[in-house]
Scaffold this active site. Structure first.
Site, PDB file in Angstrom:
ATOM      1  N   SER A 158      -0.311  69.628  97.480  1.00  0.00           N
ATOM      2  CA  SER A 158      -0.315  70.460  98.695  1.00  0.00           C
ATOM      3  C   SER A 158      -0.813  71.833  98.282  1.00  0.00           C
ATOM      4  CB  SER A 158       1.130  70.563  99.204  1.00  0.00           C
ATOM      5  OG  SER A 158       1.283  71.624 100.116  1.00  0.00           O
ATOM      6  N   TYR A 170      10.495  71.731  97.847  1.00  0.00           N
ATOM      7  CA  TYR A 170       9.135  71.208  98.045  1.00  0.00           C
ATOM      8  C   TYR A 170       8.142  71.911  97.112  1.00  0.00           C
ATOM      9  CZ  TYR A 170       5.114  69.563 100.849  1.00  0.00           C
ATOM     10  OH  TYR A 170       3.946  68.977 101.273  1.00  0.00           O
TER      11      TYR A 170
HETATM   12  N1  LIG Z   1       1.669  66.979 106.513  1.00  0.00           N
HETATM   13  C1  LIG Z   1       1.256  68.027 105.821  1.00  0.00           C
HETATM   14  O1  LIG Z   1       0.961  69.079 106.379  1.00  0.00           O
HETATM   15  C2  LIG Z   1       1.098  67.946 104.335  1.00  0.00           C
HETATM   16  C3  LIG Z   1       0.420  68.979 103.701  1.00  0.00           C
HETATM   17  C4  LIG Z   1       0.253  68.939 102.327  1.00  0.00           C
HETATM   18  C5  LIG Z   1       0.766  67.888 101.616  1.00  0.00           C
HETATM   19  N2  LIG Z   1       1.433  66.890 102.249  1.00  0.00           N
HETATM   20  C6  LIG Z   1       1.991  65.825 101.439  1.00  0.00           C
HETATM   21  O2  LIG Z   1       1.461  64.593 101.843  1.00  0.00           O
HETATM   22  C7  LIG Z   1       2.397  63.560 101.579  1.00  0.00           C
HETATM   23  C8  LIG Z   1       2.596  62.729 102.832  1.00  0.00           C
HETATM   24  O3  LIG Z   1       3.064  63.574 103.855  1.00  0.00           O
HETATM   25  P1  LIG Z   1       2.951  63.213 105.405  1.00  0.00           P
HETATM   26  O4  LIG Z   1       2.716  64.485 106.097  1.00  0.00           O
HETATM   27  O5  LIG Z   1       2.038  62.088 105.599  1.00  0.00           O
HETATM   28  O6  LIG Z   1       4.466  62.818 105.668  1.00  0.00           O
HETATM   29  P2  LIG Z   1       5.126  61.687 106.585  1.00  0.00           P
HETATM   30  O7  LIG Z   1       6.537  62.119 106.774  1.00  0.00           O
HETATM   31  O8  LIG Z   1       4.278  61.424 107.759  1.00  0.00           O
HETATM   32  O9  LIG Z   1       5.055  60.440 105.619  1.00  0.00           O
HETATM   33  C9  LIG Z   1       5.802  60.420 104.413  1.00  0.00           C
HETATM   34  C10 LIG Z   1       6.159  58.974 104.130  1.00  0.00           C
HETATM   35  O10 LIG Z   1       6.937  58.964 102.935  1.00  0.00           O
HETATM   36  C11 LIG Z   1       7.975  58.031 103.124  1.00  0.00           C
HETATM   37  N3  LIG Z   1       9.114  58.339 102.275  1.00  0.00           N
HETATM   38  C12 LIG Z   1       9.845  59.472 102.262  1.00  0.00           C
HETATM   39  N4  LIG Z   1      10.864  59.335 101.395  1.00  0.00           N
HETATM   40  C13 LIG Z   1      10.758  58.093 100.855  1.00  0.00           C
HETATM   41  C14 LIG Z   1      11.528  57.368  99.910  1.00  0.00           C
HETATM   42  N5  LIG Z   1      12.644  57.866  99.369  1.00  0.00           N
HETATM   43  N6  LIG Z   1      11.142  56.132  99.573  1.00  0.00           N
HETATM   44  C15 LIG Z   1      10.036  55.580 100.139  1.00  0.00           C
HETATM   45  N7  LIG Z   1       9.284  56.206 101.057  1.00  0.00           N
HETATM   46  C16 LIG Z   1       9.653  57.460 101.409  1.00  0.00           C
HETATM   47  C17 LIG Z   1       8.351  58.155 104.593  1.00  0.00           C
HETATM   48  O11 LIG Z   1       9.056  57.014 105.060  1.00  0.00           O
HETATM   49  C18 LIG Z   1       6.989  58.347 105.243  1.00  0.00           C
HETATM   50  O12 LIG Z   1       6.415  57.121 105.660  1.00  0.00           O
HETATM   51  C19 LIG Z   1       3.668  64.247 101.088  1.00  0.00           C
HETATM   52  O13 LIG Z   1       3.726  64.212  99.670  1.00  0.00           O
HETATM   53  C20 LIG Z   1       3.486  65.663 101.568  1.00  0.00           C
HETATM   54  O14 LIG Z   1       4.177  66.581 100.759  1.00  0.00           O
HETATM   55  C21 LIG Z   1       1.616  66.900 103.595  1.00  0.00           C
END
Ligand SMILES: NC(=O)c1ccc[n+]([C@@H]2O[C@H](COP(=O)([O-])OP(=O)(O)OC[C@H]3O[C@@H](n4cnc5c(N)ncnc54)[C@H](O)[C@@H]3O)[C@@H](O)[C@H]2O)c1
Length: 266
Positions: free
Chosen positions: A148, A161
């Site tokens: 991120s 985070y």
């Molecule tokens: N959305 C954003 O703005 C953003 C920005 C930068 C980075 N990210 C990173 O991208 C990645 C995905 O984020 P997203 O926005 O798609 O989130 P999201 O919440 O839409 O998806 C995350 C997924 O991880 C799964 N998950 C969480 N804990 C878990 C566990 N203990 N065991 C198995 N599965 C688990 C959830 O069930 C979910 O399906 C993350 O690492 C997040 O930090 C997101």
């Protein structure tokens, strides 16, 4: 070392993962789902790992008709031994699963801090550990860690985070140095705010922590430092992941591919 023999000519498709197995964690939603579909579209057999059973079923349905396949694996990544085991035999590993809590340090629940570090740093370590023997054995592998902007910059109220993502950057660089002699690359992809459920769930928390109404959070908090004033789409992040898996990216390792709309240009 000689140049890679699998470099395609100018008219060949950029990414052909036919015969490759790709594991994507957090594949039931958001960025993970987009990555799973992109890699399956390139022909990979995708192991889709998540604790969300129904989300994985929906993903498998969505993948019908793609060149590759999606196999759901319901798993809570806090089970670190199971995480390491499920990674055995994978050619491409996308460490994506994550969670967020927005809370000032003095109110941050220690158990949540621990869970965030477990899912977002220790599980990736165990998945890499599980995947490397097969990758090293065949002299090829791709590790992509969804970091991120918060792997490179801090924001208030996101201690767990930001700590986990900064740690993931270090883990990714170490994997790159150790993996290079074995044909294994390891990189981070660093998006700004992506249009996913994780961001939607954050709006109320951010409003409370910053003391502003929820409808002002997007413009005044999330997009404040982004020169491009929009959320990035999960499919745009998945395309960066696909690039890092392509033969043309075999020299790209130990780095961070930043998709932040200019945030870190400040
Ligand atoms: N959305 C954003 O703005 C953003 C920005 C930068 C980075 N990210 C990173 O991208 C990645 C995905 O984020 P997203 O926005 O798609 O989130 P999201 O919440 O839409 O998806 C995350 C997924 O991880 C799964 N998950 C969480 N804990 C878990 C566990 N203990 N065991 C198995 N599965 C688990 C959830 O069930 C979910 O399906 C993350 O690492 C997040 O930090 C997101």
């Amino acid at each position: 070392m000689t140049p890679p023999r699998d470099l395609p000519g100018p008219s060949a498709p950029t990414l052909d993962l036919g015969g490759r197995t790709a594991l994507v964690t957090g594949a039931a939603g958001g960025i993970g789902r987009a990555c799973a579909l992109r890699l399956a579209a390139a022909g990979a057999k995708v192991r889709a790992v998540d604790r969300d059973d129904s989300g994985l079923t929906a993903l498998a349905d969505q993948s019908a008709g793609l060149a590759g396949t999606v196999e759901p694996h319901v798993l809570d990544l806090t089970d670190l031994d199971a995480a390491e085991q499920v990674a055995a035999g994978t050619d491409v590993l996308v460490n994506n699963a994550g969670l967020q809590l927005v809370r000032p340090l003095e109110e941050f629940p220690p158990d949540v801090f621990h869970t965030v570090l477990t899912v977002m740093l220790e599980a990736p370590f165990r998945l890499i550990r599980g995947a490397l023997p097969h990758m090293y054995g065949q002299g090829w592998g791709r590790i992509v860690n969804i970091s991120s902007v918060h792997g490179l910059r801090a924001s208030p109220y996101k201690s767990a985070y930001v700590a986990a993502k900064h740690g993931l950057e270090g883990l990714s660089k170490t994997a790159a140095l150790e993996g290079a002699p074995h044909g294994v690359t390891s990189n981070c992809v660093n998006p700004g705010y992506v249009r996913t459920p994780l961001v939607e769930r954050q709006l109320a928390d951010q409003a409370r922590a910053h003391g502003i109404p929820q409808e002002r959070v997007l413009a005044e908090v999330m997009l404040q430092d982004s020169a491009v004033k929009r959320l990035i789409e999960p499919e745009e992040v998945a395309e960066a992941v696909a690039y890092l898996c392509a033969p043309q990216a075999s020299f790209v390792t130990g780095t961070s591919l930043v998709l932040d709309g200019g945030w870190t240009a400040h």
